[in-house]
Structure formats: C-alpha cells, structure tokens
Design a protein around this motif. Structure first.
Motif, short mmCIF file in Angstrom:
data_model
loop_
_atom_site.label_atom_id
_atom_site.label_comp_id
_atom_site.label_asym_id
_atom_site.label_seq_id
_atom_site.Cartn_x
_atom_site.Cartn_y
_atom_site.Cartn_z
N VAL A 222 45.40 40.06 30.77
CA VAL A 222 44.79 40.77 31.89
C VAL A 222 45.64 40.67 33.15
O VAL A 222 45.72 41.62 33.95
N GLY A 223 46.30 39.53 33.35
CA GLY A 223 47.02 39.28 34.60
C GLY A 223 48.03 40.32 34.99
O GLY A 223 47.97 40.87 36.12
N PRO A 224 49.02 40.68 34.13
CA PRO A 224 50.03 41.65 34.53
C PRO A 224 49.46 43.03 34.88
O PRO A 224 49.97 43.71 35.76
N VAL A 225 48.40 43.44 34.17
CA VAL A 225 47.82 44.76 34.41
C VAL A 225 47.09 44.80 35.75
O VAL A 225 47.15 45.80 36.48
N HIS A 226 46.41 43.72 36.12
CA HIS A 226 45.62 43.69 37.35
C HIS A 226 46.29 42.89 38.45
O HIS A 226 45.64 42.46 39.41
N HIS A 227 47.60 42.66 38.34
CA HIS A 227 48.40 42.03 39.39
C HIS A 227 47.93 40.61 39.70
O HIS A 227 47.87 40.20 40.85
N TRP A 228 47.57 39.88 38.67
CA TRP A 228 47.27 38.45 38.73
C TRP A 228 46.21 38.08 39.78
O TRP A 228 46.48 37.37 40.75
N PRO A 229 44.97 38.53 39.58
CA PRO A 229 43.88 38.05 40.45
C PRO A 229 43.58 36.59 40.14
O PRO A 229 44.01 36.05 39.12
N TRP A 230 42.80 35.95 41.00
CA TRP A 230 42.54 34.53 40.82
C TRP A 230 41.80 34.25 39.51
O TRP A 230 41.95 33.18 38.91
N GLU A 231 40.99 35.24 39.06
CA GLU A 231 40.27 35.04 37.80
C GLU A 231 41.22 34.90 36.62
O GLU A 231 40.86 34.32 35.58
N SER A 232 42.44 35.43 36.75
CA SER A 232 43.43 35.31 35.68
C SER A 232 44.21 34.01 35.75
O SER A 232 44.78 33.57 34.76
N ILE A 233 44.25 33.41 36.93
CA ILE A 233 45.03 32.20 37.12
C ILE A 233 44.24 30.95 36.77
O ILE A 233 44.77 30.00 36.18
N VAL A 234 42.93 30.92 37.12
CA VAL A 234 42.11 29.73 36.90
C VAL A 234 42.10 29.28 35.45
O VAL A 234 42.27 28.08 35.16
N PRO A 235 41.88 30.18 34.45
CA PRO A 235 41.87 29.70 33.06
C PRO A 235 43.17 29.03 32.64
O PRO A 235 43.16 28.11 31.81
N LEU A 236 44.30 29.47 33.20
CA LEU A 236 45.58 28.85 32.86
C LEU A 236 45.62 27.39 33.27
O LEU A 236 46.30 26.57 32.63
N LEU A 237 44.89 27.04 34.34
CA LEU A 237 44.87 25.66 34.80
C LEU A 237 44.16 24.75 33.81
O LEU A 237 44.38 23.52 33.81
N PHE A 238 43.29 25.33 32.98
CA PHE A 238 42.55 24.53 32.01
C PHE A 238 43.32 24.31 30.71
O PHE A 238 42.89 23.51 29.88
N VAL A 239 44.43 25.03 30.52
CA VAL A 239 45.19 24.90 29.28
C VAL A 239 45.68 23.47 29.06
O VAL A 239 45.46 22.90 27.99
N PRO A 240 46.33 22.82 30.06
CA PRO A 240 46.76 21.43 29.83
C PRO A 240 45.58 20.47 29.66
O PRO A 240 45.69 19.47 28.94
#
Length: 510
Positions: A222-240
């Motif tokens: 979703v991030g590249p299509v919608h220019h990386w809104p915060w909703e796309s960044i937060v889940p990445l923080l949970f990966v580690p």
C-alpha cells in the motif's frame, strides 16, 4: 519400513502429479489475468499485488501445518481435503465481485495448496524405492517446470477465448474439473499412510510468522501507491517486535520437544501405520522454524539465497505481466506466450541440474547460474530499451532463454545447499523451513518489486518503460548481491564445492 508398506502405483502417481499442478499453475496463471481483473473489480496496483501475495502468504504459513496434519491424520485424507478446499476456493475466486472477496478466496486457495503439496512428496517418499522413487521425483521436478509454462499460456488462452463470456474468471474455473477428477479417483489409486509419531502443530509459531509477514507485506503493497501514509509505516515498526517474539517462542518449543524426545524409549521399527485413526502424538510440537538449524552455515546461506532469488522471481513475473499488458498493450494471450521461451529453457535446464552438480559441485554451479541470470537480465533491459515502443515476443526470446536456464540451476541448488549439512533426522524440519521461506519470498516478491515498479511509474509520470527498467535494475542488483554472497561462502566452505560433495538431495517436505 515394514514389508507390508503400500506401494504407489502408476495411476496413483498420476493423481499426485495432477494435484501438484493445481497450486503451481495457480501461482503463474493469475499473472496474465491481472489487467482484466483490475478492470472488472476496480483494483489498483496495491490491491493486485495483494491478490498475488496473499496466496503465497497463506501457502507459506500453513505449509508446515499441512505436513503435520498429513503425518497425524493420514496423507491421502489431508490431500483430499486440500484438493476439495482448493476447488471451493477457486470457485469463489471466479465468482468474486469485489477485491475483498477475491483476497479471501485467494487466501483459502493458499491454505488448500499448503494441504496438498506436503502430502505429494511424503507419499512418494514412503511408498516408492530405488529406481521408481528416482523416476517419480524426476517427474515431480519436470511437472514443476511444465506447470510454469502451462500456467502462463493457459491463462492467456482462457482470457482471450472468453469461454461463456466469463473472461478472466475461467483461469479459476479451469481448476474445478481437475479437482473433481482427482477426488473421484484418489481413494482407489492412493494408499493411506501416516507417520509413526506425529508432532503437534506449532500454533504460536504459525500465528507469529503470519503477523511478521503481514506487517511487512501490507505496508510494502500500500505504501508506494499512497505515498507512505503513517498507517503504512506503523505496521513496519512491529516487524522486529513480532520477529523477536517468534524467535523466543521457537527456541522454547524446540527445547521442550527435544527434552521430550530424549526422555522417550526408541520407537518401534514401523515407518508407516495403516488402518489407524491417527499417528501417535508427541505432547510438545516441533517448532515451525527450528532455531538450531540456523546454526548450520549451509542453512543460513540457503535462507539468504531463497529470500533474494524467490523475491526476484515472483516480482519479475508480476512486473513483466503488468508491463506487457498495460504498458505495451499486449493481449493476455500474447503476454502468456511471451514466457514460453523462459519456461521451456527452465524445463530443459532442470533436466541437466543433477548431472552438472555431480560434475562441478553445488556452489560453482550456483555461481555460474547467478552470473548467467545477470547477463540475461541485462540483455532483457537492452532489448526493451532498443525495441521500445515496438516490442515483439521474438525480440525477448534470447534474454528469456538465458533467464530461464539460470533459474532452474538456482532453484535446484537452493534445496541441495540448504539440506546438505542437516542430519537426516532433522531433514523434515529443514525442508519445511526452506519450503516455508520459499513461499513467503514468493509472496513478498510481488510486493517488493511491485513497489519499485509503482514508485518508478509514479516518478516518471506514467512511463512504463522507465518503470520496468527500474524494476529489472533492482532485480539485477539483488542477484549481484547473491553472486557476491556465493563467492564469499565459496571461499569459506571450500570442502563443499567439489563434485564429490554434491551428495543426494533430500527433497522438500520429505
């Protein structure tokens, strides 16, 4: 193995191979139907990436579960469940009227595929010996290469013929008669086998692995299509966070399972139990991803190899299908036919891999395959740039042959290297780990390289040539990293490079 172990006949082998075609064809057949699916369902590129990826995610996460259910409840029974579920899911895919329904149906397809695939190799392994066993495995590998070609060409043909006015829906409906034929004949053709002692399903590991993949997959789609809104960044923080939790849980599961095994008396010599409700269960599940295997150098290298290569492979297929249909304006049939040369070269190369590895060794063969893959990708970039906008199918044939020929050598060496130093009693866990990573990388590839394609398309104001060239350059860089890692590993492990070290290959999920 007991003398009364059932033998798999020729008709049974054909049933298994027909079942194998279902998940393999569905991986590739959908690529040539992406454009009409997008138009019919109003899907954007991020949603198309998810349509491709969610199948691979469900397949990857449930693969080890499918293997253990077969061990416990009977491989023929679970194989039948998988075929039935795959058929129902295919029907739902074909009837989908919205993207959410399509995603749910694709997820069910992935679960069905995960129930089917482990049983095929397991039944071949326990019911055939000697030359028949080798011949069956050769057919298994050959069908894998043919399925790649069949999926691309058949998908394009079905969309173009528009049988019954159903268009792209036929790429899913075609699975239904195959499922019916397999289910109708399997009870007479396939013997029932179980493991003498089956491990329980590692539910905590399965759930945490799902969370890791989803938190990585969805934002990157979703991030590249919608220019990386915060909703796309937060889940990445949970990966580690989820990754660390997965590691801790798997360590605990493995420690408890090994302690339990050490406290038990040796098993009876039976390798297969027949006419039994279920196999004897160990109280503690073996971990989905055994941490102890990560201490094996060949396993760590194989995991790196799998992540880089299978991401490249699925991302390449996704991006090229979009480019040829939307950017070049080819029909679905033309797009499918463009992969014939690649798939044929893959099949021919797959028939040569064992002989080449026996003669030159695993790592030198892999090194040459990576170099050839880079040459093929550079040749394809050159072809696209210098024939644009009058690209033809014939113009892509030379580069496609190089790419396909190299791919088969890389795939075969992925399992050879990954399992070469694993003790035989851990071969099942090792092959499950490698197969799980393979399917997860397939899912992530469409997302990662699809994101590169989307970002390049946006930055170039809709220039599809710029987008595909950027994607192919990114893939070339990843393969170059793999080549450099292979050189480094080759220097560190010189004893594994000789012809004599090629050794027997433990096939996935045996």
């Amino acid at each position: 193995m007991q003398n009364d172990t059932p033998r798999l006949g020729r008709s049974g082998l054909y049933i298994l191979l027909a079942g194998q075609l279902l998940p393999l064809i569905d991986f590739s057949i959908i690529n040539v139907a992406l454009d009409p699916i997008a138009k019919a369902l109003g899907a954007n590129q991020a949603q198309l990436e998810l349509v491709v990826a969610v199948y691979g995610v469900a397949f990857a996460v449930c693969l080890a579960m499918g293997s253990r259910l077969g061990d416990r409840l009977g491989r023929r029974r679970v194989f039948g469940w998988g075929v039935a579920l795959f058929g129902i899911a295919s029907l739902l895919c074909g009837l989908s009227s919205s993207v959410p329904l399509m995603l749910a149906a694709r997820m069910l397809q992935g679960v069905g595929a995960a129930l089917i695939v482990p049983q095929i190799l397991a039944m071949i392994h326990v019911t055939l010996k000697g030359r028949e066993h080798s011949r069956a495995l050769a057919l298994y590998g050959g069908v894998g290469g043919l399925a790649f070609v069949i999926g691309q060409v058949l998908g394009g043909l079905l969309v173009t013929l528009n049988i019954g006015g159903l268009g792209w829906r036929n790429v899913f409906f075609i699975n239904l008669p195959i499922c019916v034929i397999v289910l109708w004949n399997m009870r007479k053709a396939l013997p029932e086998t179980l493991a003498p002692r089956a491990s329980r399903i590692d539910w905590p590991g399965t759930i945490l692995l799902s969370l890791v993949i989803l938190c990585l997959l969805v934002p990157l789609s979703v991030g590249p299509v919608h220019h990386w809104p915060w909703e796309s960044i937060v889940p990445l923080l949970f990966v580690p966070v989820f990754g660390w939790a997965l590691w801790r849980v798997e360590q605990r599961q493995e420690r408890r399972a090994l302690q339990d095994e050490a406290s038990r008396a040796p098993l009876e010599p039976a390798a297969v139990l027949l006419n039994h409700v279920g196999a004897k269960l160990s109280p503690f599940p073996m971990p989905l991803l055994p941490p102890s295997l990560l201490r094996v150098g060949s396993v760590r290298f194989a995991l790196l190899l799998g992540i880089l290569f299978f991401c490249c492979w699925s991302g390449f297929m996704f991006a090229m299908a979009l480019f040829l249909q939307v950017g070049v304006g080819m029909s679905a049939l033309q797009s499918g036919n463009s992969f014939i040369a690649l798939g044929t070269a893959y099949f021919a190369s797959a028939m040569l891999t064992a002989r080449m590895v026996e003669r030159f060794g695993k790592l030198p063969t892999l090194l040459c395959a990576c170099a050839l893959q880079i040459v093929g990708l550079v040749a394809l970039i050159f072809t696209l740039v210098h024939t644009w906008p009058h690209l033809t199918l014939w113009a892509m044939v030379p580069a496609s042959i190089l790419i396909g020929f190299a791919q088969a050598f890389i795939v075969s060496n992925f399992f050879r290297i990954g399992l070469s130093e694993i003790p035989m009693h851990l071969a099942g866990g090792g092959s499950a780990m490698l197969s799980t990573l393979q399917q997860a990388a397939f899912a992530l590839g469409a997302t990662l390289l699809g994101g590169v394609f989307a970002q390049a398309l946006h930055s170039s104001n809709g220039q599809y040539l710029h987008a595909i060239v950027a994607t192919l350059i990114a893939e070339t860089i990843l393969v170059a990293i793999l080549l450099a890692c292979t050189v480094r590993y080759l220097r560190q492990a010189p004893t594994t490079t000789g012809a004599a070290s090629s050794g027997p290959v433990v096939t996935p999920m045996e």
